[in-house]
Motif scaffolding. Structure first.
Motif, PDB file in Angstrom:
ATOM      1  N   PHE A 273     -11.962  -8.834   8.838  1.00 34.98           N
ATOM      2  CA  PHE A 273     -11.073  -7.929   9.569  1.00 34.98           C
ATOM      3  C   PHE A 273     -11.447  -6.484   9.235  1.00 34.98           C
ATOM      4  O   PHE A 273     -12.036  -6.223   8.186  1.00 34.98           O
ATOM      5  N   VAL A 274     -11.102  -5.542  10.127  1.00 37.01           N
ATOM      6  CA  VAL A 274     -11.379  -4.130   9.884  1.00 37.01           C
ATOM      7  C   VAL A 274     -10.193  -3.498   9.153  1.00 37.01           C
ATOM      8  O   VAL A 274      -9.046  -3.917   9.336  1.00 37.01           O
ATOM      9  N   HIS A 275     -10.509  -2.513   8.321  1.00 35.38           N
ATOM     10  CA  HIS A 275      -9.470  -1.865   7.517  1.00 35.38           C
ATOM     11  C   HIS A 275      -9.689  -0.351   7.465  1.00 35.38           C
ATOM     12  O   HIS A 275     -10.644   0.111   6.842  1.00 35.38           O
ATOM     13  N   PRO A 276      -8.831   0.442   8.118  1.00 37.81           N
ATOM     14  CA  PRO A 276      -8.906   1.897   7.994  1.00 37.81           C
ATOM     15  C   PRO A 276      -8.279   2.335   6.664  1.00 37.81           C
ATOM     16  O   PRO A 276      -7.062   2.288   6.505  1.00 37.81           O
ATOM     17  N   ILE A 277      -9.132   2.719   5.722  1.00 41.93           N
ATOM     18  CA  ILE A 277      -8.658   3.009   4.367  1.00 41.93           C
ATOM     19  C   ILE A 277      -8.321   4.493   4.257  1.00 41.93           C
ATOM     20  O   ILE A 277      -9.159   5.357   4.553  1.00 41.93           O
ATOM     21  N   HIS A 328      -4.572   3.261   0.637  1.00 41.63           N
ATOM     22  CA  HIS A 328      -4.108   2.035   1.306  1.00 41.63           C
ATOM     23  C   HIS A 328      -4.727   1.888   2.674  1.00 41.63           C
ATOM     24  O   HIS A 328      -5.222   2.847   3.269  1.00 41.63           O
ATOM     25  N   CYS A 329      -4.692   0.654   3.182  1.00 41.96           N
ATOM     26  CA  CYS A 329      -5.099   0.387   4.558  1.00 41.96           C
ATOM     27  C   CYS A 329      -4.035   0.922   5.498  1.00 41.96           C
ATOM     28  O   CYS A 329      -2.840   0.793   5.235  1.00 41.96           O
ATOM     29  N   HIS A 330      -4.479   1.526   6.603  1.00 39.08           N
ATOM     30  CA  HIS A 330      -3.512   2.082   7.550  1.00 39.08           C
ATOM     31  C   HIS A 330      -3.227   1.152   8.721  1.00 39.08           C
ATOM     32  O   HIS A 330      -2.540   1.532   9.672  1.00 39.08           O
ATOM     33  N   ILE A 331      -3.736  -0.081   8.703  1.00 41.18           N
ATOM     34  CA  ILE A 331      -3.118  -1.138   9.521  1.00 41.18           C
ATOM     35  C   ILE A 331      -1.992  -1.635   8.624  1.00 41.18           C
ATOM     36  O   ILE A 331      -2.219  -2.364   7.652  1.00 41.18           O
ATOM     37  N   LEU A 332      -0.774  -1.196   8.913  1.00 45.69           N
ATOM     38  CA  LEU A 332       0.281  -1.271   7.894  1.00 45.69           C
ATOM     39  C   LEU A 332       0.745  -2.704   7.639  1.00 45.69           C
ATOM     40  O   LEU A 332       1.325  -2.982   6.587  1.00 45.69           O
ATOM     41  N   HIS A 333       0.435  -3.607   8.554  1.00 47.21           N
ATOM     42  CA  HIS A 333       0.698  -5.018   8.261  1.00 47.21           C
ATOM     43  C   HIS A 333      -0.154  -5.481   7.070  1.00 47.21           C
ATOM     44  O   HIS A 333       0.209  -6.432   6.377  1.00 47.21           O
ATOM     45  N   HIS A 334      -1.282  -4.803   6.849  1.00 48.63           N
ATOM     46  CA  HIS A 334      -2.169  -5.182   5.747  1.00 48.63           C
ATOM     47  C   HIS A 334      -1.658  -4.689   4.396  1.00 48.63           C
ATOM     48  O   HIS A 334      -2.304  -4.914   3.377  1.00 48.63           O
ATOM     49  N   THR A 335      -0.518  -3.984   4.388  1.00 48.65           N
ATOM     50  CA  THR A 335       0.117  -3.597   3.112  1.00 48.65           C
ATOM     51  C   THR A 335       1.360  -4.446   2.884  1.00 48.65           C
ATOM     52  O   THR A 335       2.379  -3.980   2.385  1.00 48.65           O
ATOM     53  N   GLY A 344      -0.405  -6.182  -0.479  1.00 50.14           N
ATOM     54  CA  GLY A 344      -1.717  -6.144   0.146  1.00 50.14           C
ATOM     55  C   GLY A 344      -2.610  -5.013  -0.298  1.00 50.14           C
ATOM     56  O   GLY A 344      -2.789  -4.770  -1.495  1.00 50.14           O
ATOM     57  N   LEU A 345      -3.162  -4.313   0.726  1.00 57.46           N
ATOM     58  CA  LEU A 345      -4.242  -3.348   0.492  1.00 57.46           C
ATOM     59  C   LEU A 345      -3.671  -1.977   0.117  1.00 57.46           C
ATOM     60  O   LEU A 345      -3.706  -1.029   0.904  1.00 57.46           O
ATOM     61  N   MET A 346      -3.140  -1.885  -1.095  1.00 54.34           N
ATOM     62  CA  MET A 346      -2.652  -0.616  -1.640  1.00 54.34           C
ATOM     63  C   MET A 346      -3.083  -0.578  -3.097  1.00 54.34           C
ATOM     64  O   MET A 346      -3.090  -1.601  -3.772  1.00 54.34           O
TER      65      MET A 346
HETATM   66 CU   LIG Z   1      -6.363  -3.352   6.770  1.00 57.66          CU
END
Ligand SMILES: [Cu+2]
Length: 353
Positions: A273-277, A328-335, A344-346
């Motif tokens: 998956f892609v992740h805007p960090i 953190h990832c800015h696809i906020l479901h990924h946090t 998640g990604l924080m």
């Molecule tokens: Cu993400």
């Protein structure tokens, strides 16, 4: 009275949608059929092709991990002027938080596997033992290896069968941020944890000037009914846990920095998956992409960078402000962890005087 025609396009679109969704239009599709080029890959597969994704990650008598932190430097021994590393691919129960563990397929029992870190031009030999219930291979992602060392099953080598070993040997070049990972049924094996950082430092003349240098490998998991599945970008297989270096927030590592220090973070996308960090507090410069240095005049200053599967971005910033700064990832479901925020990604970057 004249009838309005605005609804006509909606009706036409509706007819097309219905046709696309009827069961008969799917069941008549054979593997490789070109009848419906917009069908998702999942719907084009035979049940045996897709079933490997649908099965939980398996193994016999899987033991809990004895280490709690992945991606740590792997020690080596010298054979002449060759640096020799040992890897064992094996399943373990891996804690992604203090409450949630996954069944992981690992190198040497951690997620990520151990970091191989050498100098540019070093001769390296990596002896891989397969203690998995399935065959495997290793691909040295981005490193300029000879073709026979590239790790592609039945193309450049025979798959390493369970119980077998295989030896990879090459010159580590060029300098930069790389990864190694399984290339056998990668959609399952990589997602299950068979990945690790491979860092090649430049020769002493151009040694890195950073004070803090941290690898961050980003991936995803699907955990349901106590079983672990390889998370996929396909319906029903979407992830519900997201990890940095094998951990979900709040169990992600905190990066401790002194005010004024130069920090390098090596962002690596190893999942599907892609992740805007996004970094809070200060902007960063992108100093290398996929291992290769970006000339200073071309370095973008940003606060968010999209990390796609397979990509690496080395970002640098000076920690000018004290405090607890979030990455953190800015696809906020990924946090989230199983839909509960925060998770998640924080991670926290703790800047002190
Ligand atoms: Cu993400």
């Amino acid at each position: 009275m004249k009838r309005p025609l605005w609804f006509l396009p909606i009706i036409i679109a509706g007819i097309f949608l219905l046709a696309a969704c009827t069961p008969s239009s799917r069941t008549t599709l054979g593997t490789g059929s070109m009848m419906n080029p917009t069908a998702t890959p999942g719907s084009m597969m035979s049940s045996s092709e897709s079933s490997h994704m649908m099965q939980p990650i398996s193994g016999e008598n899987i033991q809990p991990a004895t280490e709690n932190i992945g991606g740590q430097p792997l020690t080596y021994r010298m054979d002449g002027d060759v640096k020799v590393f040992d890897l064992t691919a094996k399943p373990v129960i891996w804690p992604i938080t203090s409450d949630v563990s996954v069944t992981a397929w690992t190198y040497n029992g951690t997620v990520p596997g151990p970091m191989i870190r050498v100098m540019e031009g070093d001769s390296v030999r990596i002896i891989v033992m397969n203690d998995l219930p399935e065959p495997t291979t290793i691909h040295w992602h981005g490193i300029a290896v000879p073709n026979a060392m590239d790790g592609i099953p039945d193309v450049t080598q025979k798959p390493i069968q369970p119980g077998e070993t295989f030896t990879y040997e090459f010159i580590a070049q060029p300098a930069g941020t790389y990864m190694y990972h399984s290339h056998y049924e990668g959609d399952v094996q990589v997602s299950a944890g068979l990945y690790a950082p491979f860092i090649i430092d430049p020769k002493e003349a151009e040694v890195l000037k950073t004070d803090v240098d941290v690898d961050l490998m980003i991936s995803e998991w699907l955990v349901k009914n106590g079983e672990t599945y390889a998370a996929m970008p396909m319906a029903g297989m979407e992830p519900n846990y997201f990890t940095i270096n094998g951990k979900s927030f709040p169990d992600t590592e905190t990066i401790n920095v002194k005010k004024g220090q130069l920090v390098r973070l090596r962002l690596m996308g190893i999942g599907q998956f892609v992740h805007p960090i996004h970094l809070h507090g200060v902007p960063f410069k992108i100093v290398a992409t996929d291992g290769h240095p970006v000339p200073e005049a071309a370095q973008l200053t940003k606060d968010t960078v999209l990390v796609s599967p397979g990509e690496r971005y080395d970002i640098e910033f000076v920690a000018t402000e004290t405090g607890q700064w979030m990455l953190h990832c800015h696809i906020l479901h990924h946090t989230t962890n199983d839909n509960v925020e925060p998770g998640g990604l924080m991670l926290m970057i703790n800047v002190t005087n």
